[in-house]
Design an enzyme around this catalytic site. Structure first.
Site, mmCIF file in Angstrom:
data_model
loop_
_atom_site.group_PDB
_atom_site.id
_atom_site.type_symbol
_atom_site.label_atom_id
_atom_site.label_comp_id
_atom_site.label_asym_id
_atom_site.label_seq_id
_atom_site.Cartn_x
_atom_site.Cartn_y
_atom_site.Cartn_z
ATOM 1 C CE LYS A 50 1.679 0.657 12.964
ATOM 2 N NZ LYS A 50 0.900 0.989 11.806
ATOM 3 N N GLY A 65 0.250 8.587 10.357
ATOM 4 C CA GLY A 65 0.286 8.573 8.889
ATOM 5 C C GLY A 65 0.710 9.867 8.237
ATOM 6 C CB THR A 76 -0.910 -0.006 1.261
ATOM 7 O OG1 THR A 76 -1.628 -1.227 1.276
ATOM 8 C CG2 THR A 76 -1.865 1.164 1.268
ATOM 9 C CE LYS A 121 -0.127 4.382 14.350
ATOM 10 N NZ LYS A 121 -1.504 4.278 13.852
ATOM 11 C CD GLU A 172 -2.558 -2.589 10.709
ATOM 12 O OE1 GLU A 172 -1.762 -3.248 10.042
ATOM 13 O OE2 GLU A 172 -2.544 -1.349 10.738
HETATM 14 P P1 NAP Z 1 1.758 -3.995 2.898
HETATM 15 O O1 NAP Z 1 0.727 -3.452 1.978
HETATM 16 O O2 NAP Z 1 1.498 -5.275 3.587
HETATM 17 O O3 NAP Z 1 3.122 -4.132 2.054
HETATM 18 C C1 NAP Z 1 4.249 -4.763 2.556
HETATM 19 C C2 NAP Z 1 5.268 -4.899 1.426
HETATM 20 O O4 NAP Z 1 6.464 -5.416 1.979
HETATM 21 C C3 NAP Z 1 4.841 -5.859 0.306
HETATM 22 O O5 NAP Z 1 5.203 -5.315 -0.946
HETATM 23 C C4 NAP Z 1 5.654 -7.134 0.576
HETATM 24 O O6 NAP Z 1 6.055 -7.822 -0.580
HETATM 25 C C5 NAP Z 1 6.900 -6.552 1.245
HETATM 26 N N1 NAP Z 1 7.500 -7.484 2.202
HETATM 27 C C6 NAP Z 1 6.997 -7.881 3.390
HETATM 28 N N2 NAP Z 1 7.841 -8.744 3.992
HETATM 29 C C7 NAP Z 1 8.884 -8.873 3.158
HETATM 30 C C8 NAP Z 1 10.081 -9.639 3.193
HETATM 31 N N3 NAP Z 1 10.362 -10.444 4.228
HETATM 32 N N4 NAP Z 1 10.944 -9.556 2.170
HETATM 33 C C9 NAP Z 1 10.666 -8.752 1.110
HETATM 34 N N5 NAP Z 1 9.552 -7.996 1.001
HETATM 35 C C10 NAP Z 1 8.676 -8.079 2.016
HETATM 36 O O7 NAP Z 1 2.118 -2.931 4.036
HETATM 37 P P2 NAP Z 1 1.796 -1.362 4.061
HETATM 38 O O8 NAP Z 1 0.384 -1.149 4.473
HETATM 39 O O9 NAP Z 1 2.277 -0.727 2.820
HETATM 40 O O10 NAP Z 1 2.690 -0.894 5.309
HETATM 41 C C11 NAP Z 1 4.059 -0.702 5.192
HETATM 42 C C12 NAP Z 1 4.599 -0.020 6.465
HETATM 43 O O11 NAP Z 1 3.972 1.256 6.615
HETATM 44 C C13 NAP Z 1 4.298 -0.775 7.762
HETATM 45 O O12 NAP Z 1 5.367 -0.585 8.664
HETATM 46 C C14 NAP Z 1 3.053 -0.078 8.293
HETATM 47 O O13 NAP Z 1 2.909 -0.177 9.692
HETATM 48 C C15 NAP Z 1 3.372 1.337 7.891
HETATM 49 N N6 NAP Z 1 2.179 2.196 7.801
HETATM 50 C C16 NAP Z 1 1.166 1.815 6.986
HETATM 51 C C17 NAP Z 1 0.039 2.627 6.888
HETATM 52 C C18 NAP Z 1 -1.105 2.274 5.992
HETATM 53 O O14 NAP Z 1 -2.080 3.023 5.932
HETATM 54 N N7 NAP Z 1 -1.039 1.185 5.253
HETATM 55 C C19 NAP Z 1 -0.034 3.810 7.664
HETATM 56 C C20 NAP Z 1 1.053 4.172 8.468
HETATM 57 C C21 NAP Z 1 2.164 3.348 8.528
HETATM 58 P P3 NAP Z 1 4.970 -8.534 -1.559
HETATM 59 O O15 NAP Z 1 4.181 -7.389 -2.152
HETATM 60 O O16 NAP Z 1 5.777 -9.243 -2.568
HETATM 61 O O17 NAP Z 1 4.152 -9.409 -0.667
HETATM 62 N N1 HSE Z 2 -4.677 0.307 11.169
HETATM 63 C C1 HSE Z 2 -4.073 1.586 11.425
HETATM 64 C C2 HSE Z 2 -5.204 2.561 11.759
HETATM 65 C C3 HSE Z 2 -3.291 2.023 10.200
HETATM 66 O O1 HSE Z 2 -6.379 2.147 11.743
HETATM 67 O O2 HSE Z 2 -4.935 3.715 12.098
HETATM 68 C C4 HSE Z 2 -2.173 2.995 10.501
HETATM 69 O O3 HSE Z 2 -1.259 2.567 11.440
#
Ligand code: NAP
Ligand code: HSE
Length: 427
Positions: free
Chosen positions: A105, A134, A13, A205, A190
């Site tokens: 985080k 975020g 994402t 956080k 999540e």
């Molecule tokens: P996500 O959609 O699950 O994406 C994770 C990515 O990491 C995928 O591309 C996956 O590869 C890759 N990956 C995971 N484990 C791996 C490994 N062992 N080796 C190589 N690649 C690996 O996660 P996300 O939502 O983007 O979140 C990413 C970070 O941002 C997290 O720390 C999350 O807490 C933080 N965050 C997210 C949000 C949000 O709104 N989503 C908000 C604030 C912070 P594949 O695609 O090949 O599976």
């Molecule tokens: N699941 C989290 C939320 C995403 O609802 O705020 C960002 O950490």
């Protein structure tokens, strides 16, 4: 003109949001930071997976060695999530002289001190704006813009999923399970929403905010946590009648060199700005001795809001590289302060009981509170099927005294059930 090369770890994402922003505004970067920014490699698990973004052939890899052994990669942007292998990869990258941007985080709340220690040795940068709330800028402000303050208190709505659930339950009477399902369908929660609803996400956080605000290392394990699973529509209704809304807050404050760091539901008075933050929005309310009250508001999650913070950090590091001043924003945890146990916290409390309906019941309960030094601010009694429901709001008292009183009240023959204890915010 220098070109700065970056590697992304993760193309989910957030990773795809970062690629889109960097690709869409490609011509801006040289103007904004005097360097071009090139995504040289992206680490993923599955290089064949269908993605929303198209990247040049050869950019995707599942081999970490291709990144760590490439001396042309200046910045590693970690967007995989979780502790391992993210922690090992980042440590290795720092030891190879690479700068780090992360949205993680979990990692910052558990290993922030070690990561900063390694960066200090290597003279490299560590930026993590997206790890809290975020898209809302809050790490940068706490580290820089508000540096002239002694921070007194930080209170935040730090999790979009739980804020969405509580808003729906309170405003439309939606049941908990239905509101959670809506939050999942809207992509806020999540995949396993336990970290959201049990308050763990907000606690991570809060640990990061506490460390930055009070210059002492506060870890996830130091934060007292309660989630929202015990909040019922009855509590939300009583709160409304009493002039409050219920929010899951991360709270951290300093008093006499002791730090409070806690996440739990709170009755927030309608007069407080946090009471107006609804749906999946986040907000962080900061009280500083010079600035007074400030509030930072916006989207706490989602592809573009989170990528906005990540790209902001990348631009910051690129500027540091260009001006040869990397490592300038180092760790600010230069003191050791004790963490206060929850039983030593002073607060106002909302308490809801089911009791038998007969003369003297209120006096018995008030007597127990009085014996424990718990002074009552208001009492509401409603007749319900098979008895009465009592809702009590206390004055500010010690948590230990309230808990001791409740243990005694629970044993009274007139008590049928203690339904809930929710802390109340004071304005
Ligand atoms: P996500 O959609 O699950 O994406 C994770 C990515 O990491 C995928 O591309 C996956 O590869 C890759 N990956 C995971 N484990 C791996 C490994 N062992 N080796 C190589 N690649 C690996 O996660 P996300 O939502 O983007 O979140 C990413 C970070 O941002 C997290 O720390 C999350 O807490 C933080 N965050 C997210 C949000 C949000 O709104 N989503 C908000 C604030 C912070 P594949 O695609 O090949 O599976
Ligand atoms: N699941 C989290 C939320 C995403 O609802 O705020 C960002 O950490």
């Amino acid at each position: 003109m220098r070109q700065v090369n970056i590697a992304l770890l993760g193309l989910g994402t957030v990773g795809q949001g970062v690629v889109k922003i960097l690709q869409n505004n490609k011509n801006q970067w040289t103007k904004k930071c005097g360097c071009s920014i090139e995504i040289k490699k992206i680490l993923v698990r599955d290089t064949k997976k269908q993605r929303e973004v198209i990247v040049p052939e050869g950019t995707l890899t599942s081999d970490w060695q291709e990144i760590i052994q490439d001396p042309e990669i200046d910045i590693v942007v970690e967007l995989m999530g979780g502790i391992e292998p993210a922690f090992s990869y980042i440590m290795e990258a720092i030891n190879h002289g690479k700068h780090i941007v992360t949205a993680n985080k979990d990692l910052m709340a558990e290993h922030g001190g070690e990561l900063y220690g390694a960066c200090k040795q290597a003279g490299t940068d560590l930026y993590f704006e997206a790890s809290v709330a975020g898209g809302i800028p809050i790490i940068g402000p706490l580290k820089q813009s508000l540096a002239g303050n002694n921070i007194k208190q930080v209170m935040g709505i730090l999790n979009g999923t739980t804020n969405y659930i509580l808003t729906r339950m309170s405003q439309d009477g939606t049941g908990y399970q239905e509101a959670l399902k809506q939050a999942q369908d809207l992509g806020y929660a999540e995949a396993d929403p336990t970290a959201d609803v049990e308050g763990l996400d907000a606690a991570r956080k809060t640990a990061i905010l506490a460390s930055l605000s009070f210059h002492t290392r506060v870890q996830f394990k130091d934060v007292y946590v309660e989630g929202i699973t015990k909040i019922t529509t009855a509590d939300l209704q009583y709160a409304k009648e009493l002039g409050y809304v219920i929010k899951l807050l991360g709270i951290t404050r300093e008093e006499n060199k002791q730090i409070e760091a806690r996440v739990h539901p709170v009755l927030v008075p309608h007069s407080h700005p946090l009471s107006t933050v609804n749906d999946s929005f986040n907000a962080v309310f900061v009280l500083g001795d010079a600035v007074g009250e400030t509030m930072f508001f916006g989207r706490g999650a989602g592809q573009f809001p989170t990528a906005s913070s990540v790209v902001g950090d990348i631009v910051e590091v690129v500027n540091n590289i260009r001006t040869d001043c990397t490592g300038r924003l180092s760790c600010t945890c230069y003191e050791h302060k004790e963490i206060k146990h929850i039983s030593d916290v002073r607060c106002m409390y909302y308490l809801r009981f089911r009791v038998v309906d007969r003369p003297g019941v209120l006096a018995s309960i008030a007597g127990v509170f009085g014996n424990h030094g718990v002074s009552l601010a208001s009492v509401v009694q409603k007749n319900i099927k098979d008895g009465a429901e009592l809702v009590v709001i206390t004055h500010q008292v010690l948590e230990k005294d309230v808990q001791d009183a409740l243990q005694e009240i629970e044993k009274l023959p007139i008590t049928k059930e203690i339904n809930n204890l929710i802390r109340v915010a004071e304005v």
